[in-house]
Motif scaffolding. Structure first.
Motif, PDB file in Angstrom:
ATOM      1  N   ILE A 151       5.038  16.025  -4.662  1.00 37.28           N
ATOM      2  CA  ILE A 151       4.913  14.733  -4.162  1.00 37.28           C
ATOM      3  C   ILE A 151       5.615  13.803  -4.633  1.00 37.28           C
ATOM      4  O   ILE A 151       5.826  13.853  -6.371  1.00 37.28           O
ATOM      5  N   SER A 152       7.286  13.453  -4.353  1.00 38.39           N
ATOM      6  CA  SER A 152       7.753  12.661  -5.985  1.00 38.39           C
ATOM      7  C   SER A 152       7.074  11.288  -5.817  1.00 38.39           C
ATOM      8  O   SER A 152       6.482  11.136  -5.861  1.00 38.39           O
ATOM      9  N   GLU A 153       7.433  10.726  -7.555  1.00 43.46           N
ATOM     10  CA  GLU A 153       7.050   9.325  -7.907  1.00 43.46           C
ATOM     11  C   GLU A 153       7.682   8.682  -7.064  1.00 43.46           C
ATOM     12  O   GLU A 153       6.262   8.221  -6.884  1.00 43.46           O
ATOM     13  N   ALA A 154       8.592   8.570  -6.571  1.00 48.19           N
ATOM     14  CA  ALA A 154       9.157   7.188  -5.164  1.00 48.19           C
ATOM     15  C   ALA A 154       7.785   7.112  -4.440  1.00 48.19           C
ATOM     16  O   ALA A 154       7.607   6.620  -3.719  1.00 48.19           O
ATOM     17  N   VAL A 155       7.661   8.475  -3.560  1.00 45.83           N
ATOM     18  CA  VAL A 155       6.916   8.699  -2.814  1.00 45.83           C
ATOM     19  C   VAL A 155       5.036   8.367  -2.536  1.00 45.83           C
ATOM     20  O   VAL A 155       4.499   7.516  -2.040  1.00 45.83           O
ATOM     21  N   GLN A 156       4.605   9.228  -3.935  1.00 45.29           N
ATOM     22  CA  GLN A 156       3.398   7.987  -4.722  1.00 45.29           C
ATOM     23  C   GLN A 156       3.188   6.537  -4.769  1.00 45.29           C
ATOM     24  O   GLN A 156       1.935   6.395  -4.525  1.00 45.29           O
ATOM     25  N   GLU A 157       4.932   5.751  -5.184  1.00 44.62           N
ATOM     26  CA  GLU A 157       4.776   4.725  -5.180  1.00 44.62           C
ATOM     27  C   GLU A 157       4.601   3.812  -3.663  1.00 44.62           C
ATOM     28  O   GLU A 157       3.462   3.176  -3.436  1.00 44.62           O
ATOM     29  N   LEU A 158       5.124   4.607  -3.026  1.00 39.81           N
ATOM     30  CA  LEU A 158       5.026   4.150  -1.150  1.00 39.81           C
ATOM     31  C   LEU A 158       3.643   4.439  -1.062  1.00 39.81           C
ATOM     32  O   LEU A 158       2.705   3.047  -0.149  1.00 39.81           O
ATOM     33  N   MET A 159       2.953   5.236  -1.097  1.00 36.27           N
ATOM     34  CA  MET A 159       1.510   6.043  -0.867  1.00 36.27           C
ATOM     35  C   MET A 159       0.456   4.499  -1.141  1.00 36.27           C
ATOM     36  O   MET A 159      -0.426   4.372  -0.730  1.00 36.27           O
ATOM     37  N   LEU A 160       0.952   4.799  -2.312  1.00 34.76           N
ATOM     38  CA  LEU A 160       0.395   3.449  -3.558  1.00 34.76           C
ATOM     39  C   LEU A 160       0.465   2.045  -2.865  1.00 34.76           C
ATOM     40  O   LEU A 160      -0.590   1.895  -2.321  1.00 34.76           O
ATOM     41  N   GLU A 161       1.283   1.618  -2.610  1.00 33.54           N
ATOM     42  CA  GLU A 161       1.419   0.484  -1.917  1.00 33.54           C
ATOM     43  C   GLU A 161       0.387   0.316  -0.462  1.00 33.54           C
ATOM     44  O   GLU A 161       0.420  -0.672  -0.338  1.00 33.54           O
ATOM     45  N   SER A 162       1.764   1.774   0.058  1.00 32.96           N
ATOM     46  CA  SER A 162       0.549   1.475   1.321  1.00 32.96           C
ATOM     47  C   SER A 162      -0.814   1.447   1.317  1.00 32.96           C
ATOM     48  O   SER A 162      -1.186   0.989   2.190  1.00 32.96           O
ATOM     49  N   LEU A 163      -1.218   2.630   0.565  1.00 31.92           N
ATOM     50  CA  LEU A 163      -3.285   2.612   0.269  1.00 31.92           C
ATOM     51  C   LEU A 163      -4.093   0.532  -0.341  1.00 31.92           C
ATOM     52  O   LEU A 163      -4.264   0.255   0.456  1.00 31.92           O
ATOM     53  N   PHE A 164      -2.909   0.179  -0.387  1.00 35.15           N
ATOM     54  CA  PHE A 164      -3.575  -1.723  -1.583  1.00 35.15           C
ATOM     55  C   PHE A 164      -2.776  -2.149  -0.087  1.00 35.15           C
ATOM     56  O   PHE A 164      -4.548  -3.237   0.162  1.00 35.15           O
ATOM     57  N   ASN A 165      -1.690  -1.872   0.711  1.00 32.82           N
ATOM     58  CA  ASN A 165      -1.791  -3.027   1.562  1.00 32.82           C
ATOM     59  C   ASN A 165      -2.811  -2.849   2.675  1.00 32.82           C
ATOM     60  O   ASN A 165      -4.080  -3.612   3.267  1.00 32.82           O
ATOM     61  N   ALA A 166      -3.333  -1.156   3.259  1.00 34.18           N
ATOM     62  CA  ALA A 166      -4.430  -1.059   4.173  1.00 34.18           C
ATOM     63  C   ALA A 166      -5.516  -1.377   3.589  1.00 34.18           C
ATOM     64  O   ALA A 166      -6.504  -1.607   4.653  1.00 34.18           O
ATOM     65  N   THR A 167      -5.971  -1.522   2.496  1.00 32.00           N
ATOM     66  CA  THR A 167      -6.998  -2.110   1.536  1.00 32.00           C
ATOM     67  C   THR A 167      -7.415  -3.338   2.277  1.00 32.00           C
ATOM     68  O   THR A 167      -8.399  -3.951   2.178  1.00 32.00           O
ATOM     69  N   VAL A 168      -6.076  -3.666   1.497  1.00 32.40           N
ATOM     70  CA  VAL A 168      -6.503  -5.474   2.504  1.00 32.40           C
ATOM     71  C   VAL A 168      -6.851  -6.164   3.421  1.00 32.40           C
ATOM     72  O   VAL A 168      -7.595  -6.107   4.080  1.00 32.40           O
ATOM     73  N   GLY A 169      -5.821  -5.604   4.384  1.00 31.17           N
ATOM     74  CA  GLY A 169      -5.882  -5.124   5.961  1.00 31.17           C
ATOM     75  C   GLY A 169      -7.290  -4.829   6.337  1.00 31.17           C
ATOM     76  O   GLY A 169      -8.355  -5.926   7.093  1.00 31.17           O
ATOM     77  N   ASP A 170      -8.265  -3.461   5.513  1.00 33.23           N
ATOM     78  CA  ASP A 170      -9.401  -3.373   5.864  1.00 33.23           C
ATOM     79  C   ASP A 170     -10.298  -4.708   5.800  1.00 33.23           C
ATOM     80  O   ASP A 170     -11.588  -5.209   5.993  1.00 33.23           O
ATOM     81  N   SER A 171     -10.300  -5.605   4.338  1.00 30.09           N
ATOM     82  CA  SER A 171     -10.737  -6.137   3.827  1.00 30.09           C
ATOM     83  C   SER A 171     -11.051  -7.814   5.125  1.00 30.09           C
ATOM     84  O   SER A 171     -11.680  -8.214   5.251  1.00 30.09           O
ATOM     85  N   TYR A 172     -10.258  -7.820   5.492  1.00 30.15           N
ATOM     86  CA  TYR A 172     -10.143  -8.591   7.175  1.00 30.15           C
ATOM     87  C   TYR A 172     -11.351  -8.434   8.152  1.00 30.15           C
ATOM     88  O   TYR A 172     -11.789  -9.432   8.738  1.00 30.15           O
ATOM     89  N   ARG A 173     -11.880  -6.838   8.124  1.00 30.76           N
ATOM     90  CA  ARG A 173     -12.784  -6.689   8.752  1.00 30.76           C
ATOM     91  C   ARG A 173     -13.721  -6.941   9.048  1.00 30.76           C
ATOM     92  O   ARG A 173     -15.121  -6.668   7.601  1.00 30.76           O
ATOM     93  N   VAL A 174     -14.484  -8.005  10.310  1.00 28.19           N
ATOM     94  CA  VAL A 174     -16.267  -8.772   9.505  1.00 28.19           C
ATOM     95  C   VAL A 174     -16.920  -8.886  10.703  1.00 28.19           C
ATOM     96  O   VAL A 174     -16.081  -9.295  12.103  1.00 28.19           O
ATOM     97  N   GLY A 175     -18.143  -7.734  10.826  1.00 29.32           N
ATOM     98  CA  GLY A 175     -18.788  -8.140  11.721  1.00 29.32           C
ATOM     99  C   GLY A 175     -18.928  -8.818  12.873  1.00 29.32           C
ATOM    100  O   GLY A 175     -19.397  -9.428  12.167  1.00 29.32           O
ATOM    101  N   GLY A 176     -18.408  -8.550  13.894  1.00 33.32           N
ATOM    102  CA  GLY A 176     -19.054  -9.441  14.827  1.00 33.32           C
ATOM    103  C   GLY A 176     -18.303 -11.266  14.982  1.00 33.32           C
ATOM    104  O   GLY A 176     -18.168 -11.726  15.487  1.00 33.32           O
TER     105      GLY A 176
END
Length: 538
Positions: A151-176
């Protein structure tokens, strides 16, 4: 330099197989990877860089999640060009508005309209699915861990940014809150959420993100160790996802880094497999009931993720998959296979001694007992008892819950009492269709007793009973193939009987399975606790 073999995929695509990776896999893992990828090759749209929807019947729409899994398989075959194209397409369509509940999630399919508009309202688990942050995010992590050189360095950076955003978004989840149901007890997405947060935080040096993952993992661990069982217990599909999540805990987090996930993951995985081994019937090739969430009544007829794990461990011939899994019900889950294949050999190193033997031959007639607890839906732990013999299994659980249909609020997927038997040519089944918030059960050899502690004169016992391949009509218990059933209790023993068929009948199939519906009601003027007893013989 990598030595590659040029193969021709089923769709005429060049399938570059990395000899240094694929041929190092065990034969079972190679078989799963190669067969599933040959199937997915036929769905790949090279013009767009996505898979067509692998379930078919989607009028040439595409699908995001299976495309991510296919991209992982492409990396395993050393095809980084198409893999990177798919990855960048998926990330390009990731939801990027932090003010939205679905921030950091991934589109379900590229043709869908903008989520949250008047024409396409936001509907959790429909127009957007919060669990896809975990499904896609964990796949990105496996790619980055297993194939960083492809995986090229540029695509790896995209993936890490995407994982950061997904993790922040997952923190919005609160049961109930906001219709979300993610609690630590919702085992499969909870395990993925904790892992992605802990892994991404470490990779990016974000201590808050790391700590959030570890704290959430501790809640999952605290719940698990109460009874050494997953809250989401005994599911042909979702136990498979939970095992996947636990493998990520075990493999990709530092053992010396103080992670609760790497510390407890191996034990949780072994304990889960120990339960599975006692519930798995090698002759019937099914996990005996009860099932918290099921996509069918016979694993020989639908694709389950546990069958994929079984393939990697004991071979396809001993799993519940037929020669052509793509024609089975719920076949889209076969697209999980690249993930299972890549993790298969590490997985095998963590298993309890003697487990593989118990998966290929029944260890005699035996009874399994366990407890599981799924707050806030369970008022108290569920008590599970399952009896297994050579030709019949009977399993049920006592529960007292806040909703009908279990934590997934699905009467269709929650199967709290299940009987299976072999006719010699197929598997017969009987399942209690849940209609009450509480159930008491007694399981013994050849006998199942059911009662509704909060029931009344309006209570009913609805039994979903298998239809058979020979198309025979069933006019009563005496015509159910392969087993004899004697009914007693304080119900009105004159039952109603109807058929649920694809082409007709009084109702529709459940999870693609046709069935006969035996329903018992209470006598006129009934008072007391409704009870139904079933005795079986062959």
């Amino acid at each position: 330099m990598l030595v590659t073999l040029l193969l021709l995929g089923a769709a005429g695509l060049p399938a570059l197989t990395s000899a240094s990776y694929v041929t190092s896999m065990s034969p079972n893992a190679q078989g799963l990877l190669n067969e599933s990828m040959a199937w997915m090759d036929t769905f790949y749209d090279r013009d767009l860089g996505y898979l067509y929807d692998v379930e078919g019947g989607a009028a040439l729409r595409h699908e995001t999640r299976s495309s991510a899994w296919y991209a992982l398989g492409l990396l395993a075959r050393n095809d980084s060009t198409e893999a990177e194209r798919i990855i960048t397409n998926i990330i390009g369509a990731q939801f990027k508005d932090p003010s939205k509940q679905w921030y950091g999630d991934y589109q379900k399919y590229p043709e869908e309209p903008e989520v949250g508009t008047a024409a396409y309202p936001a509907s959790i688990y429909n127009s957007w699915d919060p669990n896809w942050r975990g499904f896609v995010g964990t796949t990105f992590v496996v790619m980055l861990e297993e194939f960083p050189d492809l995986i090229s360095e540029a695509v790896q950076e995209l993936m890490l940014e995407s994982l950061f955003n997904a993790t922040v978004g997952d923190s919005y989840r609160v049961g109930g809150v906001d219709d979300d149901n993610l609690y630590p007890s919702y085992s499969n997405p909870a395990l993925m959420r904790a892992f992605v947060s802990g892994w991404t935080g470490r990779r990016l040096g974000d201590q808050n993100m790391t700590d959030a993952g570890e704290q959430y993992a501790q809640e999952i661990v605290d719940l698990f160790v109460r009874h050494n069982t997953l809250s989401e217990f005994n599911s042909g599909t979702y136990t498979g996802v939970s095992l996947f999540g636990l493998l990520l805990w075990c493999k990709y987090l530092p053992a010396a880094g103080g992670s609760v996930m790497s510390a407890y993951g191996p034990k949780m995985l072994r304990d889960t497999w120990s339960a599975v081994a006692q519930l798995w019937h090698p002759g019937m090739r099914n996990m005996a009931g009860p099932w918290d969430r099921a996509y069918g009544y016979d694993m020989n007829r639908y694709v389950s993720l546990m069958a994929l794990w079984m393939w990697t461990l004991i071979g396809k011939e001993h799993s519940s998959l037929i020669n052509k899994p793509q024609v089975m019900s719920h076949s889209a889950d076969w697209a999980w296979s690249p993930l299972m294949a890549v993790l298969a050999d590490f997985h095998a190193t963590l298993l309890p001694d003697g487990l593989l033997d118990s998966l290929t031959s029944l260890s005699g007639e035996h009874t399994f007992e366990a407890q599981a607890y799924y707050p806030p839906y369970d008022y108290a732990p569920r008590n599970i008892t399952t009896w297994l013999s050579e030709n019949v299994t009977i399993g049920a659980e006592s529960y007292n819950e806040t909703v009908v249909g279990g934590p997934s609020t699905s009467q269709e997927s929650f199967n709290p009492a299940v009987v299976q038997w072999t006719t010699g040519s197929e598997i017969g089944f009987l399942s209690l269709y849940p209609t009450e918030r509480s159930l008491d059960v007694q399981v013994a050899p050849w006998r199942l007793d059911l009662s509704y502690p909060e029931g009344n004169a309006s209570s009913i016992f609805t039994l979903v009973v298998s239809a058979f391949a020979d198309g025979r009509s069933v006019n009563g218990w005496e015509e159910v193939k392969g087993i004899s059933v004697k009914v007693s209790g304080n119900v009105n023993t004159t039952h109603s009987l109807s058929f649920a068929g694809q082409m007709g009948g009084q109702s529709k199939p459940l999870r693609d399975f046709e069935f006969w519906n035996f329903t018992y009601v209470m006598p006129d003027g009934f008072q007391g606790v409704p009870q139904l007893s079933l005795e079986f013989s062959i």
